[in-house]
Design an enzyme around this catalytic site. Sequence first.
Site: not given
Ligand code: SIN
Length: 498
Positions: A110, A225, A269, A330, A365
Amino acid sequence: MILVVGSGIAGLTAALVARESGAEVVIATKGRIDDANTTHAQGGIAAVVSPDDTHASHWADTLRAADDTADPDAVMTLVEDGTDVIAWLMLDCGVVFDRDADGRLAQGLEAAHSHPRILHAGGDATGAEIERALIGAVRAAGIDVREHTALQDLLLSDGSVVGARLMDSSGRSVDVGAEAVILATGGCGRAYARTTNPAGATGEGIAAAMRAGARVADMEFVQFHPTVLADGEAFLVSEAVRGEGAVLLDDHGRRFAFDAHPDGELAPRDVVARAIADAMAKQRGRPVLLDATGLGAEHLAARFPTIDRAVRGRGLDWARDPIPVAPAAHYLMGGIVTDIDGATSVPGLFAAGEAACTGVHGANRLASNSLLEGAVFGSRAARAASRYRPTTVRSAAPIRPGRSARIQGDSADDFDREALGRVMWEHAGLERDAAGLDLAADRIEGWLSDLAEPSSVADIEDLGLLTVALEIVRAARTRPQSVGAHHRSDPALVPTAA
Ligand code: SIN
């Protein structure tokens, strides 16, 4: 008795570990036991579980994503304890993570991780699997669970928390005494018009802690998000989809994310969310497109079954066409200040998970560190709460803290949650400026001054939303510099072209 409020990963972990430590435990939770943000978590849980990954690498990624504003020691605790907590989730609680063809734990990538270390379950149903297993373990341990029981206030005696006033869904309040209270009540995404959070994310745990005198910090750091479906009700499209290779396109079909950061779609993010907001501004507010067509229908359905169902349920075929996405609120990175053992500034009160602020996230985060945080610090808070022995002599009758006398005002209009959501989205969202924050503070103070003493769970939620929203706005007002997810756009602060 230890009272745990909340039943997401932090609350259920805290309850189980407190019970393992020999304590009597009661869980109070506002809805059904599985009505928690955790149930909706998709991407996964980040942790170091393979020999070619290191705690130092996970630590460095977490600090880098946070713009070096996170607490390095707290982050080290998170990543080191993280490895053990994954073993506990699997072996003691029965969480089943996905495995690859060789039977090894599957690990996804990620944004802003330098190593694939995201464990997932059921493809994109990681939170639901963790919640299922923890609820099973809680039931097996015979822990007393009080569903449909909301936190109205904490009870204090000589400055220490000695229990809580709880309210059931018929509006009946009852006072419960406890040696220690662990708040695991989550965040307050519902303060915003667009959010990935379920209906219960209304901030009343943080608000009750504030009324009891607990310190809060970093409240201006609200994470947005980047990729939330912009077709009907907000629905998260996991960061993991970009981790697997999906790309972001503007109206001209251009991959704009590289304009903002060399890592493009896999930048931290906050950077990607702002890049999307900027691209949307250039195309008159139209959402950008997430192009996952390169992943193929079969892979999308197998790896992301939950998202696949949601997307197709809206009549979109994401294997064939890019889908519209836009940012949404988020995660709250601030919260009730705790040490790395969950202790707040008020004796007898502990907090863990999204409600708490340990400093592990700083201003932004790292993806998939939130489930990890809930399990690691839920566990540590439980051990500390089990060890906790009140030192003060308690007065006979616990008292309930009153509402703050600072708030005086008169609202020009009636409070409703949609109006709050719009005010927060517009003035305390991805971009903030002094004038907008002042306006938001005025509106919220007016609404707060009109609120009567809660006589229903909905009233408790309204008070939670307004209290926490006002704290976000005030904190944002006092930080004039942009950092992480907190972005100031005041004309005087924006550098002028030479
Ligand atoms: C996501 O699946 O993108 C959210 C995971 C997160 O909030 O870290």
